[in-house]
Design an enzyme around this catalytic site. Sequence first.
Site, PDB file in Angstrom:
ATOM      1  N   THR A  96       2.826  -5.558 -10.055  1.00 50.99           N
ATOM      2  CA  THR A  96       1.423  -5.146 -10.175  1.00 50.99           C
ATOM      3  C   THR A  96       1.130  -4.782 -11.624  1.00 50.99           C
ATOM      4  OG1 THR A  96       1.358  -4.416  -7.898  1.00 50.99           O
ATOM      5  CG2 THR A  96      -0.296  -3.477  -9.370  1.00 50.99           C
ATOM      6  N   ARG A  98      -6.132  -2.660   3.525  1.00 47.95           N
ATOM      7  CA  ARG A  98      -6.583  -1.597   4.425  1.00 47.95           C
ATOM      8  C   ARG A  98      -6.517  -2.000   5.902  1.00 47.95           C
ATOM      9  NH1 ARG A  98      -9.912  -1.537  -0.129  1.00 47.95           N
ATOM     10  NH2 ARG A  98     -10.138   0.461  -1.212  1.00 47.95           N
ATOM     11  N   HIS A 156      -7.333  -4.515  -7.093  1.00 52.44           N
ATOM     12  CA  HIS A 156      -6.661  -3.394  -6.464  1.00 52.44           C
ATOM     13  C   HIS A 156      -7.534  -2.781  -5.347  1.00 52.44           C
ATOM     14  CE1 HIS A 156      -2.891  -1.137  -7.526  1.00 52.44           C
ATOM     15  NE2 HIS A 156      -3.376  -0.326  -6.599  1.00 52.44           N
ATOM     16  N   THR A 209       0.859  -1.192   0.000  1.00 52.70           N
ATOM     17  CA  THR A 209       0.000   0.000   0.000  1.00 52.70           C
ATOM     18  C   THR A 209       0.886   1.230   0.000  1.00 52.70           C
ATOM     19  OG1 THR A 209      -0.165  -0.136   2.406  1.00 52.70           O
ATOM     20  CG2 THR A 209      -2.004  -1.040   1.151  1.00 52.70           C
ATOM     21  N   LYS A 249       0.403  -9.487  -9.590  1.00 50.83           N
ATOM     22  CA  LYS A 249      -0.755  -9.003  -8.812  1.00 50.83           C
ATOM     23  C   LYS A 249      -1.703  -8.215  -9.704  1.00 50.83           C
ATOM     24  CE  LYS A 249      -1.815  -6.149  -4.771  1.00 50.83           C
ATOM     25  NZ  LYS A 249      -2.278  -4.867  -5.320  1.00 50.83           N
ATOM     26  N   ARG A 282      -9.943   8.666  -9.344  1.00 52.36           N
ATOM     27  CA  ARG A 282     -10.405   8.823  -7.956  1.00 52.36           C
ATOM     28  C   ARG A 282     -10.745  10.290  -7.735  1.00 52.36           C
ATOM     29  NH1 ARG A 282      -5.337   5.392  -5.864  1.00 52.36           N
ATOM     30  NH2 ARG A 282      -5.834   3.459  -6.944  1.00 52.36           N
TER      31      ARG A 282
HETATM   32  C1  LIG Z   1      -4.081   3.208   0.339  1.00 47.47           C
HETATM   33  C2  LIG Z   1      -3.792   2.080  -0.601  1.00 47.47           C
HETATM   34  C3  LIG Z   1      -2.649   2.112  -1.366  1.00 47.47           C
HETATM   35  C4  LIG Z   1      -2.364   1.062  -2.237  1.00 47.47           C
HETATM   36  N1  LIG Z   1      -1.186   1.082  -2.934  1.00 47.47           N
HETATM   37  C5  LIG Z   1      -0.857   0.023  -3.700  1.00 47.47           C
HETATM   38  C6  LIG Z   1       0.405  -0.025  -4.332  1.00 47.47           C
HETATM   39  O1  LIG Z   1       1.236   0.858  -4.178  1.00 47.47           O
HETATM   40  N2  LIG Z   1       0.675  -1.099  -5.115  1.00 47.47           N
HETATM   41  C7  LIG Z   1      -0.233  -2.123  -5.294  1.00 47.47           C
HETATM   42  O2  LIG Z   1       0.051  -3.085  -6.002  1.00 47.47           O
HETATM   43  N3  LIG Z   1      -1.425  -2.099  -4.685  1.00 47.47           N
HETATM   44  C8  LIG Z   1      -1.761  -1.067  -3.885  1.00 47.47           C
HETATM   45  N4  LIG Z   1      -2.958  -1.056  -3.232  1.00 47.47           N
HETATM   46  C9  LIG Z   1      -3.868  -2.210  -3.378  1.00 47.47           C
HETATM   47  C10 LIG Z   1      -3.567  -3.252  -2.308  1.00 47.47           C
HETATM   48  O3  LIG Z   1      -2.319  -3.851  -2.516  1.00 47.47           O
HETATM   49  C11 LIG Z   1      -4.627  -4.352  -2.275  1.00 47.47           C
HETATM   50  O4  LIG Z   1      -4.763  -4.899  -3.563  1.00 47.47           O
HETATM   51  C12 LIG Z   1      -5.977  -3.879  -1.765  1.00 47.47           C
HETATM   52  O5  LIG Z   1      -5.833  -2.899  -0.779  1.00 47.47           O
HETATM   53  C13 LIG Z   1      -6.731  -5.066  -1.213  1.00 47.47           C
HETATM   54  O6  LIG Z   1      -7.974  -4.686  -0.708  1.00 47.47           O
HETATM   55  P1  LIG Z   1      -8.246  -4.401   0.847  1.00 47.47           P
HETATM   56  O7  LIG Z   1      -7.647  -3.064   1.138  1.00 47.47           O
HETATM   57  O8  LIG Z   1      -9.726  -4.366   0.921  1.00 47.47           O
HETATM   58  O9  LIG Z   1      -7.617  -5.498   1.659  1.00 47.47           O
HETATM   59  C14 LIG Z   1      -3.265  -0.020  -2.365  1.00 47.47           C
HETATM   60  C15 LIG Z   1      -4.418  -0.046  -1.584  1.00 47.47           C
HETATM   61  C16 LIG Z   1      -4.684   0.976  -0.694  1.00 47.47           C
HETATM   62  C17 LIG Z   1      -5.916   0.894   0.160  1.00 47.47           C
END
Ligand SMILES: Cc1cc2nc3c(=O)[nH]c(=O)nc-3n(C[C@H](O)[C@H](O)[C@H](O)COP(=O)(O)O)c2cc1C
Length: 405
Positions: A180, A355, A300, A103, A276, A189
């Site tokens: 990713t 999250r 994502h 994240t 991913k 967004r």
């Molecule tokens: C604030 C935030 C930042 C994220 N940044 C990335 C990232 O830099 N790279 C990535 O592959 N996924 C990113 N994601 C997606 C997460 O890796 C993941 O796929 C997703 O949060 C899963 O859902 P969940 O938050 O409901 O568990 C991000 C998600 C959030 C909430």
Amino acid sequence: MNNASEVAVGGSSKRTASARVRASRVQAYNIADLRTMAKKVLPKGLFQFVDRGTENEYALQRMRAAIDRVAIRPKVLVDVSQRTQETQFFGVPSAMPLAVAPTGAAGLLWYDGEIEIARAAARMGIPFTLSTASIVSMERVAQEAGGRLWFQLYMWPERSMSYELIDRVKAAGYEALVVTVDTPVTPNREYNRHNGFTLPMRVNRRNAVDVACHPGWLLRVFMRYMLTTGIPSLENFPESLKRRLSQAPSPIKCDSLCWDDLKEIRKRWHGPLIVKGILRPADAQQARDCGADGIVVSNHGGRNLDASIAPFAALPAILDQVRGQMEVMIDGGLSRGSDIVKALALGATGAFAGRAPLWGVAVDGEAGAYLALQILHEEVDRVLAFVGAPRLSDLDAGLLHLDAN
Ligand SMILES: Cc1cc2nc3c(=O)[nH]c(=O)nc-3n(C[C@H](O)[C@H](O)[C@H](O)COP(=O)(O)O)c2cc1C
């Protein structure tokens, strides 16, 4: 990986609290409690950046609805007194079937937030994935957090820069590379624009009042960076990209990424390679054919394509295609232990949480992130007992009732 002094709650896998790390002061009984607390302490723009989806947020709703459409038909009169949720990722033991998802900007929620979450993951005995877009550099996380570290790669249009990044990841000793592939362009967004939220984060006309109304966060996080390392920036980025971003904050996306890139990455990375953002069986197969060792079935977290299929809905067909050939992990909306158990019963080999640990770190740093993981561990343990599955290998689709309402 499993630090013996760590705590996991419930069942046969009780461990004792580490003396070094304080217990969380926070009284949260589930992930939703942590989210509510995080909402109070974070500026609205930052909270929404983490919490929300994209456009009309249908993907978020669909993600949750798909999990809820699966119900469990528990087995009874099974001796579940010796329960364990220990498993393996790529042949290495893990205390539970969960890894921390990458994240970007976790370090905005708490000072050095990435290090804090990584320490919590190490303490729980599960892998932590650091995002390319982290505030803390991969080298500092490796030096200061310990534990099992994976690195998430966003390719840049200038491939040579990404190859240099992969060399840094190797040199820093990361175990796995998570590429990713679901973000070719900047997601729409709109709330970020309303809120004046950008990455790197800047205090501007639109978010100044919001930030000023959260003095705790301002002092504890933002000012602390200002007094030490300066304005929080994306520390894994090469200097030239950092300079470009400091002049005009805007995500740098790679819309030319294709399967040949994955083959090239495979040549350059010799550890476990995870792709991913897979939602189609044919893509899962192609990832396998390019040499990937695992995939994450993911949209994502509902943050990219609002019309996307839910990962839970996509999972069965993907498993029909690649089951047994590679590790198939899933993420998106997994906020209860039962969600993780359902995914495993469907056939996933593990899950990612994004999250959940973020809410924990936002309210109480490492102790809060650990609390989030501990809550999920405890919930998985309880569900395993209820469904009559003392080990993860006892889970199968026969326990599930699909299309429940
Ligand atoms: C604030 C935030 C930042 C994220 N940044 C990335 C990232 O830099 N790279 C990535 O592959 N996924 C990113 N994601 C997606 C997460 O890796 C993941 O796929 C997703 O949060 C899963 O859902 P969940 O938050 O409901 O568990 C991000 C998600 C959030 C909430």
